[in-house]
Enzyme design. Structure first.
Site: not given
Length: 776
Positions: A503, A506, A508, A523, A618
């Site tokens: 994302g 960062g 995952v 993450k 978010d």
């Protein structure tokens, strides 16, 4: 000269402050809600009707009532669904030409009409306000509540709504609507205008192009053709001397026509529909049906249910047992017993209907069906229904041809006499066996007691060492958020080897603890905002305490040097974005509706049910994950912002993903939980249509921005374009689209709370027509 001046002043005072003779009500005239409000209202000239404050319990409502010696009858109320006003509230026709209801403190003022020069309470019960050209700017006949009066019409699209009771004038449970198609129909309130909900109609479909209207005059009640003013249907008429009529939809759902010989007579019912109170649908609420007891309706619960409240039987009934779990998709039929009833008919739509020649087949099919709560058998048709059941009624003509089955809990049979004899004979041997076992156990206890202290000490020492040795997912993490070292998480992910996704903040990675027995998702934040060590740890501890079936569980975190990592439970079925935008097999309509509800309930928990309110910041399909059972769960709290318990807004730098950001992020204003609601609105529309909000490869330019296109389809009544050829429930589709459009309103104050969103999605509350979105 002085006497003439005094007479002039008295005349002016009477004109501006009184309406004793029923004349014109001038600007500056006012009424006050108190004990005198019903004795000093604004009367009509004949003193037959009055306008003013009428008591409702210890409060008051602005109303019009019929004044006579027989009884006082309220025929109209302003704002029937608003709470009654308190004493000392003022109703004033101001010098600025506004009819205003205002409290003593001057708060919550309600303007009924503007641009008014004068008003009059007419002898037909119509309260009319005029402008300076004597044009009508407002009249009560245009806003009917539960009654029609002499000279009043009910036009296409208008309806009467019953009151709760004769002393509570709020909107009740029934309505009668003059439909656009020319038909006059009665329904329970809060239902669709469909055949299943209707319990009486005029049957005038053939005149649907004439824009019919219902009209009440001194000769009776009739349906008029709006094109040529011909009478289509007389409901009641008389050729006798002129009388006074009033038509009212009662709190029992029956539409009655009353007449009065004169203003002081008691009303007489001359016509009513329906004739039998038990034919009124929903008269007894859910899971119950109506029977007549001395010509009065009485409610009876269906088998397997009890009254919600014995004092208010019309509230309906609820299930009186807990359902068993299904086994391999089939009902646990050993847990249930089917109770049969004759003479009951359900007039609602079944979820399943098939031809079945034998009643036993119908009964057994419901018993083995996990979804089925009741089955109705008639004329070789078997219909299955889920609880709650509505529109069940008793059939008095040929009741044996109507057979119904209801799923109830099985009652364990009592032991037979043979069983009792066997139990008596065996009990004599039992005490001997118990005695022997007790002696053996005592000897064993004495022998083992000498070793107990040693083994207990060794075991506890070993267990304590294992707890210090292992920092894995266990009981401790159920009580407090785990803090990990960077080295531990690097080892658990095999050097951050297997990437699950990425994302804006960062990536995952998949990992595991306890020799791969517990799978996790880690993450690794790469663009962390400048937050202090103490604040980061405090926020992670709070988020770690969240427990909800629609939130991905945050198990731990790492805050070591510049490294910031978050440890989540592993979600095996990927993201909602994968399912909506990249999967070959898209989720069906019912799955998408359930996903929308799952996400809404998760956000509701964050906003209102946590001790510390959390703004996610978010919400997007990439942050909604699917577990092993395809339950939607919100993830990625890396950008979440915490509020104090008494805090509603906060300042923070822009967080989130372009396309899902609320307009207030760009205005440098305090943000609130309403930013999540905006993002949810975009996600909801994307979930409905299985496409992104911004899509360039479309056949029509107006389809590029989904939110704008959705509003245009809603405005034009073409919502089916949003789902293409897919077969969906149009009522549910309209409800979800309206919720989504309200959520993306430009002004945060006009967006609904998350609790309201959930209630609207579940169909519990009505949804107003949303405005056109501006910012999208």
């Amino acid at each position: 000269m002085a006497s003439l001046l005094l007479a002039f002043l008295i005349l002016q005072f009477v004109q501006t402050n009184c309406n004793v003779d029923g004349g014109s009500i001038e600007l500056g005239t006012s009424l006050v809600a108190d004990a005198q409000s019903t004795t000093n209202p604004w009367y009509s000239q004949s003193k037959m009707f009055a306008f003013g404050f009428h008591p409702q319990g210890s409060s008051y409502v602005v109303a019009i009532w019929l004044v006579n010696s027989g009884e006082t009858t309220v025929v109209w109320t302003a704002y029937p669904d608003d709470p009654p006003v308190s004493p000392n509230t003022t109703l004033k026709l101001t010098h600025q030409g506004e009819l205003v209801v205002s409290s003593k403190q001057g708060l919550d003022n309600k303007i009924i009409a503007s641009n008014v020069s004068s008003a009059v309470m007419k002898d037909n019960g119509n309260f009319v306000m005029y402008n300076d050209q004597m044009g009508v700017v407002w009249q009560s006949f245009d806003y009917p509540t539960d009654s029609m009066l002499l000279g009043q019409s009910l036009f296409g699209g208008q309806q009467l709504v019953s009151s709760v009771s004769k002393t509570n004038y709020s909107s009740g449970r029934f309505r009668i609507k003059m439909q656009i198609d020319g038909n006059l129909v009665m329904y329970p309130k809060n239902t669709e205008d469909d055949y299943a909900s209707a319990y009486w109609s005029s049957g005038t479909f053939e005149h649907k192009t004439s824009r019919n209207y219902l009209y009440l005059n001194d000769t009776g009640l009739m349906l008029i053709n709006g094109s040529n003013s011909d009478t289509i249907k007389y409901f009641y008429t008389t050729l006798n001397y002129p009388v006074i009529y009033r038509a009212t939809l009662g709190d029992d759902g029956i539409f009655r026509l009353y007449f009065y010989n004169d203003s002081n007579s008691s009303p007489i019912i001359v016509w009513k529909k329906t004739d039998c109170p038990c034919t009124v649908k929903n008269i007894c609420g859910l899971n119950s049906y109506c029977t007549l007891n001395h010509d009065q309706p009485d409610c009876v619960c269906l088998p397997g249910s009890d009254f919600v409240d014995l004092d208010f039987k019309h509230w309906g009934c609820e299930r009186n047992f807990t359902k068993a779990m299904c086994k391999s998709g089939k009902e646990n039929d050993t847990y249930y017993h089917m109770v049969s009833e004759e003479g009951l008919l359900c007039e609602d739509y079944p979820y399943y209907r098939a031809i079945t020649h034998f009643k036993e087949e119908c009964r057994d099919s419901c018993l083995k069906d996990c979804d089925c709560d009741a089955a109705f058998f008639k004329n070789s048709f078997c219909e299955r229904y889920k609880f709650p059941l509505r529109y069940v009624k008793r059939v008095y003509d040929e009741p044996t041809t109507y057979l119904s089955f209801f799923k109830t809990i099985r009652v364990n049979l009592k032991a037979t006499s043979v069983d009792k004899e066997m139990m008596t004979s065996s009990s004599k041997k039992t005490w001997l066996l118990v005695l022997v076992i007790s002696l053996v156990f005592s000897m064993y206890s004495c022998i083992s007691l000498s070793f107990t202290g040693y083994f207990v000490f060794k075991f506890r020492l070993f267990k304590y060492g294992r707890l210090l040795e292992r920092r894995s997912l266990g009981l401790a993490e159920d009580l407090i958020l785990q803090s990990y070292s960077y080295k531990e998480l690097k080892k658990a992910t095999h050097g951050f080897k297997q990437e699950l996704g990425r994302g804006s903040f960062g990536r995952v990675y998949k990992g595991s603890f306890d020799k791969a027995s517990r799978v996790i998702a880690v993450k690794r934040l790469e663009k962390m905002v400048e937050e202090g060590e103490k604040e980061f740890r405090a926020e992670m501890q709070v988020i770690g305490k969240t427990h909800h079936r629609n939130l991905v569980r945050l198990l731990g975190y790492c805050a070591e040097g510049k490294e910031r990592l978050l440890v989540y439970e592993y979600m095996s079925n990927g993201t909602l974005a994968d399912r909506l935008f990249r999967s070959e097999t898209l989720p069906n309509w019912s799955e998408r509706v359930q996903i929308a509800l799952d996400v809404a309930r998760g956000i509701l928990y964050l906003h209102e049910e946590c001790k510390t309110p959390i703004i996610h910041c978010d919400i997007k399909p990439q942050n909604i994950l699917m577990d092993d059972f395809w339950t939607a769960k919100i993830s990625d709290f890396g950008l979440a912002k915490l509020l104090m318990p008494d805090q509603t807004k906060t300042f923070t730098m822009v967080r989130g993903t372009r396309g899902y950001l609320a307009p207030e992020w760009q205005k440098n204003t305090p943000i609130s939980v309403k930013v999540d609601i905006f993002s949810y609105g975009i996600v909801l529309l994307e979930t409905i249509c299985c496409r992104k909000n911004l899509e360039v490869q479309v056949s029509n330019m107006e389809e590029i921005v989904l939110s704008t296109w959705a509003y245009k389809c809603f405005e034009r009544g073409q919502l089916d374009l949003l789902v293409g050829d897919e077969q969906v429930d149009m009522a549910t589709l309209e409800r979800l689209v309206k919720v989504g459009l309200w959520c993306i309103h430009d002004e945060p104050a006009f967006r609904p709370s998350m609790k309201s969103v959930v209630l609207m999605l579940e169909g519990i509350t009505e949804i107003a027509t949303p405005p056109c979105p501006i910012s999208v």
